[in-house]
Design a protein around this motif. Structure first.
Motif, PDB file in Angstrom:
ATOM      1  N   MET A 193     -10.187   6.557  -1.981  1.00  0.00           N
ATOM      2  CA  MET A 193     -10.111   6.057  -3.349  1.00  0.00           C
ATOM      3  C   MET A 193      -9.163   4.859  -3.350  1.00  0.00           C
ATOM      4  SD  MET A 193     -10.828   6.294  -6.677  1.00  0.00           S
ATOM      5  CE  MET A 193     -11.384   7.966  -7.056  1.00  0.00           C
ATOM      6  N   ILE A 194      -9.696   3.693  -3.694  1.00  0.00           N
ATOM      7  CA  ILE A 194      -8.880   2.497  -3.867  1.00  0.00           C
ATOM      8  C   ILE A 194      -8.369   2.531  -5.304  1.00  0.00           C
ATOM      9  CG2 ILE A 194      -8.872  -0.038  -3.851  1.00  0.00           C
ATOM     10  CD1 ILE A 194      -9.367   1.238  -1.085  1.00  0.00           C
ATOM     11  N   TYR A 195      -7.059   2.499  -5.457  1.00  0.00           N
ATOM     12  CA  TYR A 195      -6.454   2.671  -6.775  1.00  0.00           C
ATOM     13  C   TYR A 195      -5.499   1.510  -7.046  1.00  0.00           C
ATOM     14  CZ  TYR A 195      -4.794   5.445 -10.754  1.00  0.00           C
ATOM     15  OH  TYR A 195      -4.511   5.912 -12.005  1.00  0.00           O
ATOM     16  N   PRO A 196      -5.859   0.587  -7.936  1.00  0.00           N
ATOM     17  CA  PRO A 196      -4.943  -0.519  -8.257  1.00  0.00           C
ATOM     18  C   PRO A 196      -3.629   0.043  -8.805  1.00  0.00           C
ATOM     19  CG  PRO A 196      -7.101  -0.854  -9.263  1.00  0.00           C
ATOM     20  CD  PRO A 196      -7.089   0.539  -8.718  1.00  0.00           C
ATOM     21  N   TYR A 197      -2.513  -0.440  -8.261  1.00  0.00           N
ATOM     22  CA  TYR A 197      -1.224   0.105  -8.665  1.00  0.00           C
ATOM     23  C   TYR A 197      -0.174  -0.998  -8.640  1.00  0.00           C
ATOM     24  CZ  TYR A 197       1.797   4.122  -9.517  1.00  0.00           C
ATOM     25  OH  TYR A 197       2.649   5.039 -10.084  1.00  0.00           O
ATOM     26  N   PHE A 206      -3.159   3.435  -2.966  1.00  0.00           N
ATOM     27  CA  PHE A 206      -2.581   2.741  -4.109  1.00  0.00           C
ATOM     28  C   PHE A 206      -2.273   1.323  -3.636  1.00  0.00           C
ATOM     29  CE2 PHE A 206      -1.533   7.186  -5.083  1.00  0.00           C
ATOM     30  CZ  PHE A 206      -1.920   7.267  -6.408  1.00  0.00           C
ATOM     31  N   CYS A 207      -2.826   0.321  -4.318  1.00  0.00           N
ATOM     32  CA  CYS A 207      -2.766  -1.061  -3.846  1.00  0.00           C
ATOM     33  C   CYS A 207      -2.167  -1.999  -4.881  1.00  0.00           C
ATOM     34  CB  CYS A 207      -4.171  -1.586  -3.543  1.00  0.00           C
ATOM     35  SG  CYS A 207      -5.130  -0.605  -2.400  1.00  0.00           S
ATOM     36  N   ALA A 208      -1.247  -2.848  -4.442  1.00  0.00           N
ATOM     37  CA  ALA A 208      -0.729  -3.928  -5.277  1.00  0.00           C
ATOM     38  C   ALA A 208      -1.003  -5.231  -4.536  1.00  0.00           C
ATOM     39  CB  ALA A 208       0.763  -3.767  -5.532  1.00  0.00           C
ATOM     40  N   LEU A 255       0.836  -1.197   0.000  1.00  0.00           N
ATOM     41  CA  LEU A 255       0.000   0.000   0.000  1.00  0.00           C
ATOM     42  C   LEU A 255       0.868   1.243   0.000  1.00  0.00           C
ATOM     43  CD1 LEU A 255      -2.565  -0.872   2.839  1.00  0.00           C
ATOM     44  CD2 LEU A 255      -2.967  -0.953   0.373  1.00  0.00           C
ATOM     45  N   LEU A 256       0.471   2.199  -0.784  1.00  0.00           N
ATOM     46  CA  LEU A 256       1.002   3.552  -0.716  1.00  0.00           C
ATOM     47  C   LEU A 256      -0.203   4.424  -0.422  1.00  0.00           C
ATOM     48  CD1 LEU A 256       3.213   5.690  -1.055  1.00  0.00           C
ATOM     49  CD2 LEU A 256       2.702   5.682  -3.520  1.00  0.00           C
TER      50      LEU A 256
END
Length: 153
Positions: free
Chosen positions: A74-78, A39-41, A3-4
Motif C-alpha cells: 500500500m503506497i500511502y502519501p504521508y 508511507f511516502c513524502a 519512506l516509513l
C-alpha cells in the motif's frame, strides 16, 4: 523521498475530507491484509530527477517486500515525514509512477491511498525485526560535478 515502511497485519483507511490539493477519481475507502505499507513524502529535491527517485523508491520497496515476504503493498502519501515537500502535482505524479512500476511486478498486489485528503487509518504492525524501517532517498542530480567526477585510475 522519505519512506516509513511498516510490515502490517492490516492497513485500512477512509477519506474524510479533501484539501485544496486533493486528487480526483479516488478509492475513498480501502484495506489490505498482510501488506507492506509505504508511507511516502515526496520532497522538493525529488523534483530535480523524478525518474531516478521513482526507480530508487520502487527498488527499495521491492527489496523490503522481498525481505519480509510481503506480496501486497500500500503506497500511502504521508506529508508528515518531511518539512520540505514537493509541489502537489509533482508528488502525485511520482507516487502514481512508483505505483505503476511496482504493479508491473506481477508478484505484487499494489494499491495507493489518495493524495490530498484527511484520512483516518488503522495500521497493525507485525512486530518482527524488519517490520518498521525508514529510508531517506536522494535523487541523482544529473549533470552536476558530483555525478561526472570519476575516481582516478
Amino acid at each position: 523521498m522519505r519512506l516509513l515502511l511498516i510490515h502490517a497485519d492490516i492497513i485500512a483507511y477512509e477519506t474524510l475530507s479533501g484539501t485544496k490539493m486533493a486528487e480526483t477519481d479516488i478509492v475513498a475507502k480501502d484495506a489490505m491484509q498482510d501488506a507492506l505499507v509505504a508511507f511516502c513524502a515526496v520532497e522538493s529535491a525529488d523534483e530535480t530527477d523524478p525518474e531516478d527517485i521513482v526507480a530508487q523508491t520502487a527498488a527499495e520497496i521491492l527489496a523490503v517486500a522481498a525481505k519480509v515476504g510481503a506480496v501486497r503493498v500500500m503506497i500511502y502519501p504521508y506529508a508528515h515525514l518531511s518539512n520540505d515537500l514537493a509541489r502537489p502535482a509533482a508528488a502525485v505524479s511520482v507516487l502514481k509512477e512508483v505505483t505503476r512500476v511496482l504493479a508491473a511486478d506481477s508478484s505484487l498486489e499494489v494499491r495507493r491511498a489518495p493524495f490530498g485528503y484527511y484520512k483516518k487509518f488503522t495500521v497493525t504492525c507485525k512486530g518482527h525485526p524488519l517490520s518498521e524501517l525508514s529510508r531517506h532517498l536522494v535523487p541523482l542530480k544529473r549533470g552536476t560535478a558530483a555525478d561526472t567526477c570519476l575516481p582516478s585510475q
